[in-house]
Design a protein around this motif. Structure first.
Motif, mmCIF file in Angstrom:
data_model
loop_
_atom_site.group_PDB
_atom_site.id
_atom_site.type_symbol
_atom_site.label_atom_id
_atom_site.label_comp_id
_atom_site.label_asym_id
_atom_site.label_seq_id
_atom_site.Cartn_x
_atom_site.Cartn_y
_atom_site.Cartn_z
ATOM 1 N N GLY A 106 0.828 -1.206 0.000
ATOM 2 C CA GLY A 106 0.000 0.000 0.000
ATOM 3 C C GLY A 106 0.860 1.252 0.000
ATOM 4 O O GLY A 106 0.647 2.187 -0.782
ATOM 5 N N GLU A 107 1.864 1.243 0.868
ATOM 6 C CA GLU A 107 2.762 2.397 0.967
ATOM 7 C C GLU A 107 3.559 2.555 -0.337
ATOM 8 O O GLU A 107 3.797 3.673 -0.798
ATOM 9 N N GLY A 108 3.950 1.439 -0.917
ATOM 10 C CA GLY A 108 4.690 1.468 -2.175
ATOM 11 C C GLY A 108 3.856 2.057 -3.309
ATOM 12 O O GLY A 108 4.373 2.802 -4.149
ATOM 13 N N LEU A 109 2.573 1.737 -3.328
ATOM 14 C CA LEU A 109 1.697 2.277 -4.368
ATOM 15 C C LEU A 109 1.547 3.788 -4.216
ATOM 16 O O LEU A 109 1.553 4.534 -5.201
ATOM 17 N N VAL A 110 1.424 4.233 -2.969
ATOM 18 C CA VAL A 110 1.322 5.672 -2.725
ATOM 19 C C VAL A 110 2.628 6.352 -3.157
ATOM 20 O O VAL A 110 2.611 7.399 -3.810
ATOM 21 N N ALA A 111 3.759 5.727 -2.834
ATOM 22 C CA ALA A 111 5.066 6.291 -3.219
ATOM 23 C C ALA A 111 5.196 6.342 -4.739
ATOM 24 O O ALA A 111 5.697 7.323 -5.303
ATOM 25 N N ALA A 112 4.734 5.288 -5.414
ATOM 26 C CA ALA A 112 4.801 5.251 -6.880
ATOM 27 C C ALA A 112 3.968 6.381 -7.476
ATOM 28 O O ALA A 112 4.398 7.064 -8.415
ATOM 29 N N ALA A 113 2.781 6.584 -6.908
ATOM 30 C CA ALA A 113 1.904 7.644 -7.406
ATOM 31 C C ALA A 113 2.550 9.012 -7.193
ATOM 32 O O ALA A 113 2.516 9.880 -8.070
ATOM 33 N N ARG A 114 3.165 9.185 -6.032
ATOM 34 C CA ARG A 114 3.810 10.475 -5.738
ATOM 35 C C ARG A 114 4.972 10.724 -6.678
ATOM 36 O O ARG A 114 5.190 11.845 -7.135
ATOM 37 N N LEU A 115 5.729 9.673 -6.965
ATOM 38 C CA LEU A 115 6.867 9.819 -7.873
ATOM 39 C C LEU A 115 6.370 10.194 -9.270
ATOM 40 O O LEU A 115 6.941 11.063 -9.929
ATOM 41 N N ALA A 116 5.295 9.553 -9.702
ATOM 42 C CA ALA A 116 4.729 9.858 -11.026
ATOM 43 C C ALA A 116 4.288 11.321 -11.087
ATOM 44 O O ALA A 116 4.544 12.012 -12.073
ATOM 45 N N VAL A 117 3.648 11.769 -10.028
ATOM 46 C CA VAL A 117 3.186 13.164 -9.992
ATOM 47 C C VAL A 117 4.393 14.106 -10.031
ATOM 48 O O VAL A 117 4.410 15.093 -10.773
ATOM 49 N N LEU A 118 5.414 13.759 -9.250
ATOM 50 C CA LEU A 118 6.636 14.571 -9.196
ATOM 51 C C LEU A 118 7.291 14.656 -10.564
ATOM 52 O O LEU A 118 7.783 15.697 -10.976
ATOM 53 N N GLN A 119 7.302 13.556 -11.269
ATOM 54 C CA GLN A 119 7.958 13.509 -12.581
ATOM 55 C C GLN A 119 7.010 13.871 -13.716
ATOM 56 O O GLN A 119 7.412 13.835 -14.881
ATOM 57 N N GLU A 120 5.756 14.152 -13.366
ATOM 58 C CA GLU A 120 4.721 14.402 -14.379
ATOM 59 C C GLU A 120 4.721 13.293 -15.414
ATOM 60 O O GLU A 120 4.673 13.526 -16.628
ATOM 61 N N ALA A 121 4.782 12.084 -14.929
ATOM 62 C CA ALA A 121 4.864 10.913 -15.809
ATOM 63 C C ALA A 121 3.671 10.000 -15.568
ATOM 64 O O ALA A 121 3.098 9.987 -14.478
ATOM 65 N N PRO A 122 3.293 9.230 -16.576
ATOM 66 C CA PRO A 122 2.231 8.248 -16.366
ATOM 67 C C PRO A 122 2.691 7.160 -15.393
ATOM 68 O O PRO A 122 3.897 6.934 -15.252
ATOM 69 N N LEU A 123 1.722 6.515 -14.768
ATOM 70 C CA LEU A 123 2.039 5.376 -13.897
ATOM 71 C C LEU A 123 1.450 4.116 -14.518
ATOM 72 O O LEU A 123 0.273 4.083 -14.889
ATOM 73 N N ILE A 124 2.305 3.109 -14.645
ATOM 74 C CA ILE A 124 1.867 1.809 -15.166
ATOM 75 C C ILE A 124 1.999 0.812 -14.032
ATOM 76 O O ILE A 124 3.055 0.725 -13.399
#
Lengths: 318, 301
Positions: free
Chosen positions: B141-159
């Motif tokens: 769960g925490e990893g998914l939140v971190a992945a989403a935050r990283l995507a937002v930070l990088q303005e990148a899509p999340l797969i």
């Protein structure tokens, strides 16, 4: 007739004896008031002792007790002008999820609940409290209705879980649950959720992602039923008592894990023995939790809810 | 949060490593029983060249197959409290965790990396079914939140590649709360108007399906993947009916409108790249200003 659970047998025997003595003393013959008084005291003591140290498995049985007040009991007694609403606007009305408009302590609200039913007929009508996708889509609709009209949302959760069926899968049970959770998290209004009996996994969290989550003293809240867990991890569903212990599913456990905000005390011997005061206690607790939320802006409510769930599992317990 | 990185070099090195294991020279397809030369199977991304059966893949393999030249940067996921319930069945949960870590070389059932796919910057999360059934506990769960935050930070899509039996039972109600937490992860992407592409792989069930896995902008499934909410055995016991042919398989979900498309693993990179290109908003939608005119246009004006 009152249903007794296995571990309540000594209490049942005492109460049976008291009943018998009462009948004997009625014609005015022997005066056995003293005897009855003593026995009543003994029965009370026994009841208090039993309920003070219920095992997690016994709590599971109490949470599922057929006489325990159900969602509609809370709604009928706590909500005036209750106006049920029906349907997901796409496929069907699912009576496992009940809800609609009404007034709580004079204030207009939306209520939602999972309803198990109280007798054979209503149990079948409500599918034993196990909702299908249309039920969760109806829930989502009502959550959004609450948001649209800025009405607080109160939910009463009591389900063994979402319905595992062929049709449910075909219509996207998983998606329906996910969207219901998302709707709760997006709602611009206060949500107070109460676990009144069984909080069964995804089917429960779909309606319990609230700003405040309350739990009745003998309710349970778990990611899987003790039987299901036992059959997977112990390869024997008869080990359910062990699994119930391991799953930490009691109100006290959930409070300790900081997953619920408040435990609502039940009358002696459980809510099923004395539904009136149990329902009243829930009303008071819900009102106390709701009042401070009423002054918050929509965005503040969303942020509070999100932060609350983001903190769960991230921080250790004391 | 430190995005401590572990850069994975292009895939030549992994191929060299595998050549040293001679008993893996041949594999048998579990679907058609044909023998397949290991190197050929590897080249074909673990898809049987005879019957197109998609074999299960590890999270690490997925990252390698997805990013350009198999090169990516893994991020360290936040630590969470271990074993909140002090759970034990026949085995202690902490021991199960240790075994899973040894077996998979992963900290928990999710890894997250960033890199490029056909030149498009992307964050990719992949679940590892071999790690306690890919189950979702606090770490996932925490990893998914971190992945989403990283995507937002990088303005990148999340797969996100899903592979999971559902919630992590050994974390009890804590694992149940990962359902709303993972939904929050999807909302972070949505609020930033960044694409969330979900790739459902075999198997994806339970609480994972009933949360973030069904909230993507686009749902892609691998052929034949088992995807559903309730387990087949539970359904059979409840409804006392024989399950229909192909029940809860990717094709069944496609037919029932739950996934957008079924994409063969060998075509996955191309499809992901195409979707990212199509979903990328014009520059003006991001900056609020019109995109700078092309040099030719400027000359024409």
């Amino acid at each position: 007739m009152r249903h007794f659970l296995d571990f309540e047998k000594p209490i049942a025997e005492l109460e049976g004896k008291i009943e018998e003595l009462r009948r004997m003393s009625e014609p005015g013959g022997i005066n056995i008031t003293d005897e009855i008084g003593k026995l009543t005291e003994k029965a009370d003591k026994q009841l208090r002792a039993t309920y003070a140290r219920l095992t997690p498995w016994q709590k599971t049985l109490v949470a599922r007790h057929p006489d325990r007040p159900k969602a509609l009991d809370y709604i009928r007694h706590l909500i005036t002008d209750y106006t049920p609403l029906a349907g997901d606007r796409a496929f069907a009305e699912d009576a496992a999820i009940v809800g609609g408009l009404g007034r709580f302590r004079g204030r207009s609200v939306v209520v939602l609940g999972t309803e198990k039913g109280a007798d054979t007929e209503t149990r079948i009508r409500h599918n034993f409290g196990s909702a299908k996708p249309e039920g969760y889509r109806k829930a989502r609709r009502l959550i959004e209705l609450a948001g649209q009209f800025r009405l607080p949302l109160l939910t009463f959760v009591d389900t063994s879980g979402a319905f595992p069926g062929i049709d449910a899968e075909a219509r996207g049970q998983a998606e329906a649950i996910a969207r219901s959770i998302e709707a709760c998290l997006s709602a611009p209004v206060p949500i107070v959720a109460t676990i009144i009996g069984e909080g069964g996994s995804g089917g429960a969290i779909a309606l319990a992602t609230g700003n405040r989550v309350l739990m009745l003293e003998h309710a349970i809240y778990s990611v899987i039923s003790p039987e299901g867990c036992a059959s997977i991890l112990w390869r024997d569903s008869a080990q359910a008592a062990l699994a119930a212990e391991a799953l930490k599913l009691t109100a006290a456990d959930l409070k300790h894990l900081r997953l619920v905000d408040e435990i609502i005390a039940e009358p002696l011997g459980g809510a099923h023995r004395d539904p009136g005061p149990a329902v009243h206690a829930v009303g008071t607790a819900v009102e106390n939790q709701l009042l401070p939320l009423l002054g918050l802006e929509p965005e503040a409510l969303r942020v509070q809810r999100r932060d609350k769930f983001l903190a769960m599992g991230r921080e250790g317990v004391a | 949060m430190s995005w401590l990185t572990e850069y994975v070099r292009p895939r030549i090195r992994t191929l060299l490593g595998q050549r040293e294991v001679p008993e893996n020279l041949w594999s048998q397809c579990p679907a058609c029983q044909q023998m397949i030369f290991a190197k050929e199977l590897e080249k074909n991304l673990k898809v049987c060249p005879h019957c197109a059966h998609h074999m299960r893949a590890t999270a690490i393999e997925r990252l390698g197959w997805t990013f350009d030249d198999g090169a990516y940067t893994r991020i360290e996921l936040p630590k969470v409290p271990v074993d909140p319930l002090a759970f034990r069945d026949s085995k202690r949960y902490v021991d199960r965790l240790r075994e899973a870590r040894t077996k998979t070389g992963m900290e928990d059932a999710l890894i997250v990396a960033h890199g490029t796919i056909d030149g498009h910057r992307a964050v990719v999360g992949a679940m590892e079914f071999d790690f306690i059934g890919g189950s979702m506990g606090a770490a996932v769960g925490e990893g998914l939140v971190a992945a989403a935050r990283l995507a937002v930070l990088q303005e990148a899509p999340l797969i996100l590649y899903t592979a999971s039996a559902g919630a992590r039972m050994q974390e009890g109600a804590v694992s149940l709360m990962q359902m709303p937490r993972s939904v929050i992860a999807t909302m972070l992407l949505k609020e930033a108007r960044l694409p969330l592409l979900i790739v459902l792989t075999d198997p994806t069930t339970g609480g994972v399906t009933a949360s973030f896995a069904m909230l993507g902008d686009i749902h892609i499934a691998e052929p034949g993947a088992l995807i559903g909410f309730a387990g087949a055995r539970v359904i059979e016991q409840t409804v006392r009916e024989t399950l229909p042919e192909g029940f809860q398989r990717a094709e069944y979900l496609h037919e029932h409108g739950i996934v957008d498309m079924i994409v063969a693993r060998t075509d996955m990179r191309d499809m992901l790249s195409r979707l990212m290109a199509l979903l990328r908003p014009p520059a003006e939608a991001i900056t609020g200003e019109p995109a700078p005119a092309e040099p030719e246009d400027a000359a024409a004006a």
